[in-house]
Design a protein around this motif. Structure first.
Motif: not given
Ligand code: NAD
Length: 261
Positions: A14, A43, A60
């Protein structure tokens, strides 16, 4: 070089080095699992930008590198949602600086967990799939501190030296399976983490920001220049290529000459 059809899991992506590595892989067509801490909206914006910039799938995982269960879940996510975990970059890391006799025990435990044990957990989870497919690339973001020490960084230096040992051991165990395992050993890299300290250091020491960079941060780096995240990403990309298939168990220095001194 094409990574189309490959899936890369990059921990601590990130921000900084991990984000640059993830984007370099995506640029070559790899689907991704990105991971790390931070603001959820930021993010999500990074994740969506990777997909739109490069036309790949990017998921993610919020796995905390302190938890082996969550780390195993991150590798599973790649395997179940994207089909495999072909490239694993163990990159997440933290730092803490204090004399050894004052070093907080909980900081020691955290650094060993995030900077060393997490790489073991992720490698342990990813290797069976790599062995079955007879192809894999494991890249550990170590540091010049995997090879030499600096004072006041006992946990970080111990963890990074540990990463060197893990890298070599995994390389030996996987050598006949089309898998390579290498460590990247950067010197000082220009990341938000480094950038943010400069104004404060300048103020505290009564010197210019340029002097902080050259005489404080880059004192150990003969080039007197920061390594860039793009340069580290280019090295990570090279290590995944077919041309690097015989490179395994190595420490790849990218440190402006630091450990040559
Ligand atoms: P950074 O702070 O920009 O990135 C660190 C990443 O790790 C972030 O994405 C953060 O969210 C993630 N992270 C931290 N703790 C976590 C946790 N518990 N669970 C999940 N993710 C976590 O720093 P960076 O400079 O890009 O560092 C990346 C790696 O490179 C680290 O392993 C660091 O030790 C190594 N390194 C950095 C330098 C440098 O000068 N910047 C030099 C040598 C090695």
């Amino acid at each position: 070089m094409s990574l189309k059809g490959k899936v890369a899991v990059v921990t601590g992506s990130t921000s900084g080095i991990g984000l640059a590595i993830a984007r370099a892989y995506a640029e070559q067509g790899a689907n991704l699992v990105i991971n790390g801490l931070g603001d959820a909206a930021a993010i999500e914006a990074e994740r969506a930008k990777i997909e739109s910039d490069f036309g790949v799938k990017a998921l993610y995982s919020d796995a905390n590198m302190l938890s082996h269960v969550e780390i195993e879940g991150m590798v599973k996510l790649a395997e179940t949602e994207l089909g495999s975990c072909d490239i694993l970059v163990n990159n997440a890391g933290i730092q803490y600086v204090a004399p050894v006799e004052e070093f907080p025990i909980e900081k020691w435990d955290q650094i060993i967990a995030i900077n060393l044990s997490a790489a073991f957990y992720a490698t342990r989870a990813a290797v069976p799939g790599m062995k079955a497919r007879k192809w894999g690339r494991i890249i550990n973001t170590a540091s010049a501190h995997a090879l030499v020490a600096s004072p006041f960084k006992s946990a970080y230096v111990a963890a990074k030296h540990g990463i060197a040992g893990l890298t070599k051991t995994v390389a030996l165990e996987t050598a006949t399976f089309g898998i390579t395992c290498n460590a990247i050993c950067p010197g000082y890299v220009w990341t938000p983490l480094v950038e943010k300290q400069i104004p404060d250091q300048a103020k505290a020491r009564g010197i210019s920001e340029e002097q902080v960079k050259r005489d404080v941060l880059l004192a150990a780096q003969p080039t007197k220049e920061f390594v860039t995240v793009e340069e580290v990403a280019a090295l990570a990309l090279w290590l995944t290529s077919d041309g690097a298939r015989s490179i395994t168990g190595t420490m790849q220095q990218i440190d402006g000459g630091w450990v040559a001194e």
